[in-house]
Design a protein around this motif. Structure first.
Motif, mmCIF file in Angstrom:
data_model
loop_
_atom_site.group_PDB
_atom_site.id
_atom_site.type_symbol
_atom_site.label_atom_id
_atom_site.label_comp_id
_atom_site.label_asym_id
_atom_site.label_seq_id
_atom_site.Cartn_x
_atom_site.Cartn_y
_atom_site.Cartn_z
ATOM 1 N N HIS A 6 0.846 -1.197 0.000
ATOM 2 C CA HIS A 6 0.000 0.000 0.000
ATOM 3 C C HIS A 6 0.880 1.245 0.000
ATOM 4 O O HIS A 6 1.913 1.280 0.679
ATOM 5 N N THR A 37 -0.629 -8.742 -3.274
ATOM 6 C CA THR A 37 -1.876 -7.979 -3.412
ATOM 7 C C THR A 37 -1.591 -6.504 -3.150
ATOM 8 O O THR A 37 -0.986 -6.157 -2.118
ATOM 9 N N LEU A 39 -3.249 -2.708 -2.519
ATOM 10 C CA LEU A 39 -4.412 -1.869 -2.237
ATOM 11 C C LEU A 39 -4.232 -0.594 -3.032
ATOM 12 O O LEU A 39 -3.318 0.197 -2.759
ATOM 13 N N LEU A 53 -2.541 -9.306 -7.474
ATOM 14 C CA LEU A 53 -3.944 -9.084 -7.217
ATOM 15 C C LEU A 53 -4.144 -7.646 -6.767
ATOM 16 O O LEU A 53 -3.199 -6.980 -6.321
ATOM 17 N N THR A 54 -5.351 -7.127 -6.865
ATOM 18 C CA THR A 54 -5.642 -5.766 -6.412
ATOM 19 C C THR A 54 -6.918 -5.749 -5.580
ATOM 20 O O THR A 54 -7.779 -6.620 -5.697
ATOM 21 N N ALA A 55 -6.998 -4.736 -4.729
ATOM 22 C CA ALA A 55 -8.201 -4.464 -3.952
ATOM 23 C C ALA A 55 -8.251 -2.965 -3.717
ATOM 24 O O ALA A 55 -7.212 -2.290 -3.729
ATOM 25 N N LEU A 61 -13.023 -5.768 0.686
ATOM 26 C CA LEU A 61 -11.946 -6.478 -0.009
ATOM 27 C C LEU A 61 -10.591 -6.151 0.595
ATOM 28 O O LEU A 61 -9.724 -7.029 0.733
ATOM 29 N N ALA A 62 -10.392 -4.873 0.963
ATOM 30 C CA ALA A 62 -9.134 -4.479 1.600
ATOM 31 C C ALA A 62 -8.981 -5.166 2.951
ATOM 32 O O ALA A 62 -7.904 -5.687 3.289
ATOM 33 N N ASP A 64 -10.335 -7.949 3.977
ATOM 34 C CA ASP A 64 -10.101 -9.377 3.779
ATOM 35 C C ASP A 64 -8.644 -9.643 3.424
ATOM 36 O O ASP A 64 -8.015 -10.563 3.965
ATOM 37 N N ALA A 65 -8.077 -8.834 2.508
ATOM 38 C CA ALA A 65 -6.678 -9.029 2.105
ATOM 39 C C ALA A 65 -5.733 -8.803 3.278
ATOM 40 O O ALA A 65 -4.778 -9.565 3.489
#
Length: 647
Positions: A6, A37, A39, A53-55, A61-62, A64-65
């Protein structure tokens, strides 16, 4: 292993991207593969490395990741209300070297109405951090203070700067310049005005217009605005070739490191861009039209740029543009200061910061628990040795544990000031008086620093006011904060103390003259005043010399008079004093009214007439000697150390 990345504003950039790339390179060579992943702002989802992956930066979704992650690396606070799973590792890679005050240290920080303590933005997220990355030794204490953080700090350098010194830096520079349309032989100047709070702004159009009018087609201004600055030149966020044909807006570029490589010089101000750009060794000019407001009333600075800055500090844009006209001459004129700046802030920018962070992330792979401690990771460069490695002969009385915020007392957190700006000509030594060597091998300054931190906490924020041979004093104590008295040769301690108080963080302040040699145990005598929220002056009632600052008391036992001209003095002030948080505004008002040659005691005395209550603290049982001449130094050696000085 699952890793979440992030960055500020949901970008795909900065140190997390550098670490991600380094990890991909290692996994490609020898595995094992991780799940990566990001953010991100949805508009930037295409910027993530392939296979990621992205969120969104917030939302289910953020969360959860984050809650599934083995490791998280971010450059700022995370907004989601998430719970870090057991065994996960959260690495905070804050976005730059703090030159301007940040978080709880900002002058305008929101305060708790009950305690008066400044509140740290994102405190809930700070509580989750396991490791805070520090870009250099000088930043470690600032980061701890700003976030009130008591966990592990790893001095790794900034991974985002690895590309500036790597073997491919030259080729990358050529590619970036080609992509931006900068022709060979064109001088590119990068301008990075920072965000201003309180509605103030910089004159973007005026500067761009002045640059375009001065230089021909062989110069281009690369304009990189902070997202919150707002005003942009005609043409918007893309390349601006009309009507200002020599200005290129690069604010939308994802990676600032590309722009550092492309540029031949930087115009900066208060942000960490000047530290990052210094890695390149190319010239820097500081354009600070609002320096007084920004430094002393709006945001606040940790540094005095007029002393530490790697280039000229100029308020007028015409002077800035003139300075850019001859970059070789600019580089030569400022080489010594520039090198000192690099030594202080860029010593870990060696191209291997990403690898040091990978070693930290590997903890998540091996699965240890990440309990907080109050250590600083053992990495190649530390600052402590510069203020004297010898342990103190005298034993202090500890009033605080080695926490990150010093001693919490009424009105805030205690900080300290050492007045070290004076000429000290009466002593007749080549070094500034605070650097005079004592019998145990330490300087006066080093002994004061160690006494203060041994008593009030290892991370007590200490500001030294410098003037005479400022760079020498600063080099001797690189882990201190500094305030500069530019008129040190014609002013006295009232001016220097005021300079320090307006730059120190809110709360009570203990200050001492930079030439006082003392038994550290006397500092414990200030405990009742500290915990009671009272202003105090340390006094010695065992002697009253005509040339010293003397005092009398009123019927309540409070100080009534304080000066060298007092008649019937009860004792001498030893140069160690405490101002309560609630009394700082009144003292500042009276210090401002002092004449240039007044000692700070004049400000205290006139403030007493205006209602300031000052408690005399008798430290006569302990040795304290203010060193003005050689005989004082001998006396200090005998009284404090029981031997003659060796320096």
């Amino acid at each position: 292993m699952e890793i979440v990345y992030h960055c500020v504003a949901g970008r795909v950039a900065d140190s997390p991207l550098a670490v991600h790339r380094a990890l991909l390179e290692r996994e490609e060579a020898r595995g094992p593969r991780s799940t990566h992943t990001w953010l991100v702002d949805p508009a930037r989802a295409a910027d993530v490395p392939p296979g990621s992956l992205t969120a969104p930066t917030d939302g289910p979704l953020a969360i959860d990741a984050l809650q599934r992650a083995d490791a998280v690396i971010s450059t700022t606070h995370l907004d989601p209300a998430w719970r870090k799973r057991r065994g996960a590792l959260y690495v905070q890679a804050w976005h730059g070297t703090p030159l301007k005050r940040i978080a709880g240290d900002e002058l305008g920080a929101v305060r708790d109405p009950t305690t008066g303590l400044s509140l740290v933005p994102g405190a809930d997220d700070v509580a989750r951090w396991d490791v805070l990355l520090s870009p250099n030794a000088a930043s470690t204490s600032r980061l701890r203070s700003a976030f009130r953080y008591d966990g592990e700090v790893a001095q790794t350098g900034l991974p985002r700067n690895d590309v500036l010194v790597g073997p491919g830096a030259g080729e990358r520079r050529d590619r970036v310049r080609s992509r931006l349309g900068i022709e060979e032989g064109t001088t590119a100047v990068l301008w990075t005005p920072t965000w201003r709070e309180g509605g103030s702004s910089v004159d973007v159009d005026g500067f761009c217009g002045g640059f375009a009018a001065r230089f021909g087609d062989d110069h281009v201004l690369l304009l990189r605005l902070h997202p919150s600055v707002g005003s942009r030149p005609p043409g918007g966020a893309t390349a601006s070739r009309s009507p200002q044909a020599r200005v290129l807006d690069v604010s939308a570029e994802a990676e600032a490191s590309d722009l550092y490589l492309a540029a031949d010089a930087l115009v900066g101000d208060y942000s960490s861009t000047i530290v990052d750009f210094a890695v390149t060794r190319r010239p820097i000019v500081l354009h600070t039209p609002d320096l007084e407001r920004y430094a002393y009333s709006e945001r606040g600075l940790y540094v005095d740029l007029s002393v530490e800055g790697p280039g000229p500090v100029l308020t007028d844009r015409a002077d800035v543009i003139d300075a850019l006209a001859d970059l070789p001459a600019l580089g030569t004129a400022w080489r010594e200061r520039y090198d000192a700046f690099r030594d202080r802030y860029c010593h870990l920018d060696d191209g291997h910061a990403s690898q040091r962070v990978l070693a930290i992330l590997d903890r998540a792979r091996t699965g240890p628990q990440h309990a907080r401690d109050t250590t600083t990771s053992s990495l190649p460069h530390t600052a402590a040795a510069h203020v004297g490695d010898a342990g103190p002969r005298l034993v202090p009385t500890r009033l605080a544990d080695n926490g990150p915020t010093g001693l919490a007392v009424p009105g805030g957190t205690l900080s300290a000031v050492i007045l070290a700006a004076g000429l000290g000509s009466r002593l007749g030594r080549s070094l500034p008086k605070p650097l005079t060597v004592l019998p145990d091998g330490r300087s006066i300054l080093a002994s004061q620093v160690q006494h203060l931190r041994a008593t009030f906490g290892a991370d007590l924020a200490i500001t030294a006011v410098v003037g005479h041979k400022a760079s020498v004093v600063m080099a001797a104590a690189p882990d201190l904060l500094f305030a500069y008295n530019p008129r040190y040769a014609s002013t006295n301690t009232a001016v220097s103390l005021r300079r320090a108080l307006v730059t120190s963080r809110p709360g009570p302040v203990l200050w001492c003259n930079g030439d006082v040699v003392f038994d550290p145990a006397l500092l414990a005598e200030l405990a009742p005043a500290l915990t009671g929220g009272r202003t105090a002056v340390c006094v010695d009632t065992s002697a009253v010399a005509d040339e010293e600052v003397k005092y009398t008391v009123d019927g309540r036992g409070l100080v009534a008079q304080l000066s060298k001209t007092v008649l019937g003095g009860l004792g001498e002030a030893v140069g160690i004093n405490l101002i309560a948080a609630a009394d700082r505004p009144l003292l500042l008002e009276h210090l401002a009214a002092c004449a240039d040659q007044d000692y700070f005691e004049r400000g205290i005395e006139t403030a007493i007439g205006d209602g300031l209550e000052v408690t005399p603290v008798d430290i006569s049982a302990y040795a304290a000697v203010e060193v003005d001449v050689e005989e004082d130094l001998v006396r200090a050696g005998v009284r404090v150390y029981g031997q003659d000085p060796i320096g």
